[in-house]
Design an enzyme around this catalytic site. Structure first.
Site, mmCIF file in Angstrom:
data_model
loop_
_atom_site.group_PDB
_atom_site.id
_atom_site.type_symbol
_atom_site.label_atom_id
_atom_site.label_comp_id
_atom_site.label_asym_id
_atom_site.label_seq_id
_atom_site.Cartn_x
_atom_site.Cartn_y
_atom_site.Cartn_z
ATOM 1 N N SER A 115 19.454 1.116 27.540
ATOM 2 C CA SER A 115 20.220 0.508 28.639
ATOM 3 C C SER A 115 21.708 0.338 28.402
ATOM 4 O O SER A 115 22.449 0.013 29.318
ATOM 5 C CB SER A 115 19.638 -0.862 28.991
ATOM 6 O OG SER A 115 18.527 -0.707 29.829
ATOM 7 N N LYS A 175 27.509 -8.678 30.656
ATOM 8 C CA LYS A 175 26.381 -8.330 31.528
ATOM 9 C C LYS A 175 25.763 -9.609 32.098
ATOM 10 O O LYS A 175 25.666 -10.624 31.392
ATOM 11 C CB LYS A 175 25.348 -7.546 30.710
ATOM 12 C CG LYS A 175 24.230 -6.898 31.533
ATOM 13 C CD LYS A 175 23.333 -6.040 30.622
ATOM 14 C CE LYS A 175 22.179 -5.409 31.380
ATOM 15 N NZ LYS A 175 21.337 -4.571 30.508
ATOM 16 N N SER A 203 20.236 -0.051 32.236
ATOM 17 C CA SER A 203 20.448 -1.132 33.184
ATOM 18 C C SER A 203 21.832 -1.775 33.112
ATOM 19 O O SER A 203 22.256 -2.424 34.057
ATOM 20 C CB SER A 203 19.395 -2.209 32.954
ATOM 21 O OG SER A 203 19.548 -2.775 31.655
#
Lengths: 487, 475
Positions: free
Chosen positions: A168, A69, A144
């Site tokens: 997330s 990420k 996210s």
């Protein structure tokens, strides 16, 4: 034959049997990343020069491609947190998890898209555009950790790192039909994770099987001198993983499953999700687990989302105060230091982010702190205490991971005051409140979209959570699945 | 009109540690600008603080030395504000449960004892240092993250003299306890002064004016004195004192308004989530308590009350902990306290000042001093010779007995030898004997002098004097 779309376990076997090399896997992975990029926007950066570090000892992740990420610091590789204020930021240090992956010989083929600064649950708020759901391009993947979820769901990589502050990792995993896991708070070091709300932030992973989580966790776990909140563990997750869960006691929350609580917005989709859950509980019983219904104060359940939002906005506004363009990031214009910082922040953040910062600032103001910030902390404590009490009796809490399938981009605004939203869509933040280990695994399809099962356990009992998930996983045919649309 | 002055101080002092408060960078901010920085000091995204254990130990030590209450758990808080010298956009400090609260120290103001109340002492990190130029500023992050201890007094001081006495005492504690070098010339100790005036006898404090970041004790004194006069004048004219922050200018020795404090800034404090609160165990605290040496105040009191030393001498001796320890060692060896004090304050300190050396480097150990003093007391050398021996000892780095032997400066206490000399001198000075008998007592000194001359100062003066008297008596 292509091996990249296998699980870590399968790829490892193929590599050990010399059927495929790391180089071939990386090339294939990179090729897939490029192929899908235009359509799905999973990556901020694709690392075409990705290769294994030198002198790596043999271990399960050696030579295996992965994705990280883009809010996790990677030395020499652009790390933007999907925000304009960091769009050209190249860190000069590696996050502890990145160091550990490198030491294990795992190969990061790219940095994945997220909702700006990890704030958001849709995957639509990145500075590089929206991330699409591999099962249906008209739907969002959730966030996210949107890009990581998409990359694993698309079969580009067998695993990806994400971060989880409310859900997330786990929510996009559920929307993407894959496994999403966040460990006990501290089991994986946060050093190098761009903070959203540090008391709630966790690093975790996406995989396509529960066993793969154990491989990744064994690599990333443990005390880090650079993170005072990190923990040591003696558990070897791969060795201790077992599908024998006979006698394990699990519970679900009565109020979450009570159809009467959703009268105002009940529909077929919700009915199917709840029915699917009932089926899952039957499977648990078949596995020899005891399943009990437990009542939980609905007022506390309804307070999860506002509590989460209050604490996370407050911490976020402070955590991101370093983004001023003075030391790094685009320099603002102005005559004074204040003007320069003001300009950099005005241009660097999207409106959604600014809104959270304004709220966070308001929540922390002297005159509001007691009523908002400290009260949110108290509610958090009440919920955690209740959970800890339940975990004395039960090994895990199991709930549906969602109240609806991944929404379409055209979805009307969700009613954020509805029970369906407050209860079913937000309960996974409980895992962040208490730092409880929590996993979502795919458990079926509703409207042709994957849905997930959420399993949460007591602090430091990650192995219990993984074992229960591992056993349940075997009752379903979804292990290792890749989004149908791209198959 | 008569006014009562009330002063409170906030003193920042840098803690001497190997590394910074929350990062592994070296605590050495005087080195080349921006050479002691890591990603943590610069607040690059994703970094986390790790608490410096050494700094915590020193903070607890200072808290105990100031008789403060030490909390059960060590917490840190965030103080949020934006400024160019603050990389994170917040400072990690302690507000809600600092390392010390409700303490006090006794200090001597002149010869009077004053109890100064400590509101709290807390551990925090320093900011970067800024150098401002005409149209740009430079930032040095070496200082960012240096551990700082901030000591906050109650508003319990009433004059510049009291404020200074407190600052000096505080500084000595930092040094005595090896917590900081506390050098104001290097900016290691900085002071904010809060001052207000109220009509004498008033139960209510006057409006407070704050003076920020005063960097020397002399300036603290000057600023307080200036501010007292300024406020007095204003109040006498019937003006209202405005609550504000003022800056002291050490060029023209005046204070100037920086900003009016309409409402204090909201720093949005909250507990630092990245540092788990950790327990300060009782044993840990007691271990630290044991490392606190006797402090200046208790030493002065003891010297005066138990050893009968003058307040002045006592204060001179305790200025430097090593000197005090030297002095106490002398006493342990059985040297008379007043004799020790005389030697330390006059001969030894004068020598140290002149040579700009410290007592640790002094070759003459208390044991050697004891040897010299014994010789004087045994009448083997004179005080004058003793001084000569002292200087030779420290110069040649040889023991006093060796020096005495080398110089041949032994005091003659041989009765017959002295008597022979006396007799010959008397024989040659018949007229002076008459004068002496006639009442000119200073003639005796002349005779002693003559004996000394002939023996090159080695005759025991007391003995010489009594032999002369005896011999004159016989004639």
């Amino acid at each position: 034959m292509s091996y990249i779309k296998g699980t870590i376990e399968e790829i490892r076997k193929a590599m050990d049997e010399k059927k495929v090399t790391s180089e071939e896997l990386v090339n294939e992975s990179l090729k897939l990343a490029h192929t899908y990029e235009k359509e799905y926007n999973a990556f901020v950066t694709i690392c075409d020069d990705a290769k294994e570090e030198n002198n790596v000892k043999d271990n399960p992740l050696k030579g295996i491609p992965c994705a990280i990420k883009d809010n996790i610091s990677t030395k020499g590789v652009l790390t933007t947190a999907s925000s304009n204020i960091l769009k050209n930021y190249i860190p000069f240090y590696d996050a502890t998890v990145v160091t550990k992956l490198k030491e294990a010989g795992a190969i990061s083929i790219g940095k994945t898209t997220l909702d700006e600064l990890a704030m958001g649950g849709t995957g639509t708020a990145a500075h590089t555009g929206i991330v699409k759901n591999p099962w249906d391009k008209n739907r969002l993947i959730g966030g996210s950790s949107a890009g990581s979820a998409a990359a694993v769901s698309l079969g580009i990589v067998p695993f990806a790192l994400g971060s989880d502050t409310g859900d997330s990792i786990r929510k996009p995993a559920a929307y993407g039909g894959i496994v999403g896991y966040k460990p006990t708070y501290g089991l994986i070091s946060r050093y190098g994770l761009f903070p959203f709300a540090c008391s709630l932030d966790h690093i975790g992973c996406f995989t396509r099987s529960v066993k793969d989580v154990a491989y990744v966790l064994d690599c990333l776990k443990g005390k880090d001198e650079k993170d005072m909140t990190s923990l040591d563990t003696k558990t070897n997750f791969i060795n201790e993983l077992t599908n024998d869960v006979k006698g394990k006691k699990v519970f679900y929350i009565k109020e979450m499953l009570d159809r009467n609580n959703y009268k105002d917005d009940y529909d077929e989709e919700l009915e199917e999700i709840l029915n699917n859950f009932d089926e899952a509980m039957k499977k648990c019983k078949e596995l020899g687990m005891e399943v009990e219904e437990v009542s939980f104060d609905i007022k506390l359940l309804e307070a999860i989302f506002p509590t989460y939002f209050t604490i996370s906005c407050a911490e976020a506004t402070s955590n991101n105060s370093n983004l001023t363009g003075i030391i790094f990031g685009p320099r603002g214009e102005g005559k004074t230091v204040e003007e320069i910082m003001f300009d950099a922040r005005t241009k660097g953040f999207s409106e959604l982010i600014k809104r959270r910062f304004v709220l966070g600032s308001y929540i922390l103001q002297k005159e509001n702190q007691e009523k908002l910030f400290l009260n949110a902390g108290r509610i958090r404590r009440l919920i955690v205490n209740k959970m800890n009490e339940l975990f004395k009796k039960y090994d895990a809490m199991i709930l549906p991971a969602q109240g609806a399938v991944a929404p379409t981009f055209r979805s009307e605004d969700i009613d954020k005051l509805s029970n369906r939203y407050l209860l079913l869509e937000n309960h996974m933040a409980i895992g962040n409140f208490g730092g409880f280990p929590s996993i979502t695994i795919p458990c079926g399809f509703v409207n042709k979209m994957p849905i997930g099962l959420s399993i949460t356990g007591a602090v430091k009992k990650d192995i219990d959570v993984l074992n229960i998930a591992y056993a349940i996983e075997e009752k379903y045919p979804y292990k290792g699945q890749i989004a149908k649309e791209v198959k | 009109m008569e006014y009562e002055v009330t002063i409170g101080l906030e003193v920042h002092c840098e803690v001497k540690t190997h590394t910074k408060m929350f990062s592994p960078s070296l605590n050495a901010y005087e080195e080349m600008a921006n050479s002691n920085v890591t990603e943590i000091d610069l607040a690059f995204p994703g970094v986390l603080p790790t608490v410096n254990y050494e700094a915590v130990k020193k903070a607890v030590k200072m808290s105990l030395a100031l008789n403060c209450k030490v909390p059960e758990k060590m917490y840190f808080d965030r103080k949020n504000y934006y400024y160019a010298d603050l990389p994170k956009g917040y400072q990690i400090t302690q507000t809600h449960d600092p390392v010390g609260t409700n303490g006090y120290i006794n200090v001597y103001v002149g010869e009077e004892v004053k109890k100064v109340l400590i509101h709290d002492i807390h551990l925090e990190e320093d900011t970067a240092s800024l150098d401002h130029y005409d149209n740009y500023s430079l930032i040095d992050y070496n200082r960012a993250g240096i551990p700082l201890l901030e000591t906050v007094t109650e508003p319990c001081l009433h004059s510049a003299e009291e404020a200074l006495a407190f600052l000096d005492a505080l500084r000595k504690i930092f040094i005595y306890c090896d917590i900081s070098e506390a050098r104001t010339d290097r900016g290691q100790m900085r002071c904010d002064v809060n001052i207000s005036l109220a009509p004498k006898g008033s139960q209510v404090l006057g409006t407070k004016v704050e003076m920020k970041n005063i960097n020397s004790f002399a300036n603290v004194k000057a600023a307080i004195e200036y501010e007292i006069e300024r406020q007095k004048e204003a109040l006498n004219k019937g003006e209202r004192i405005i609550q504000e922050t003022r800056r002291y200018d050490d060029v023209d020795c005046k204070t100037y308004r920086m900003r009016e404090k309409v409402e204090s800034i909201d720093y949005k404090y909250f507990i630092e989530p990245n540092i788990p609160p950790y327990k300060l165990e009782k044993e840990f605290i007691e271990e630290i308590r044991k490392t606190i040496p006797p402090l200046q105040f208790e030493r002065i009191s003891k010297y005066i009350n138990e050893y009968g030393i003058s307040h002045y001498d006592a204060s001179v001796i305790v200025k430097d902990k090593s000197v005090a320890e030297y002095f106490e060692k002398c006493l342990e060896l059985g040297i008379n306290p007043k004799t020790s004090a005389n030697w330390v304050t006059s001969i030894i300190l004068a020598h140290l000042n002149k040579t700009e050396t410290s007592i640790e480097d002094l070759y003459l150990t208390p044991k050697m001093l004891k040897q010299i003093i014994n010789l004087i007391e045994e009448g083997k050398i004179s005080s004058k010779q003793a001084k000569e021996v002292f200087y030779k000892v420290v110069e040649d780095k040889k023991g006093p007995l060796k020096i005495i032997e080398e110089l041949g400066i032994k005091q003659t206490s041989d009765d017959s030898a002295i008597r022979t000399i006396v007799q010959s001198i008397l024989d040659n000075n018949q007229n002076l004997i008459e004068e002496y008998k006639g009442g000119r007592s200073n003639v005796l000194d002349f005779f002693v002098g003559q004996v000394m001359k002939q023996t090159r100062g080695q005759a025991n003066p007391m003995m010489t004097s009594s032999i002369i008297k005896e011999e004159i008596g016989k004639r």
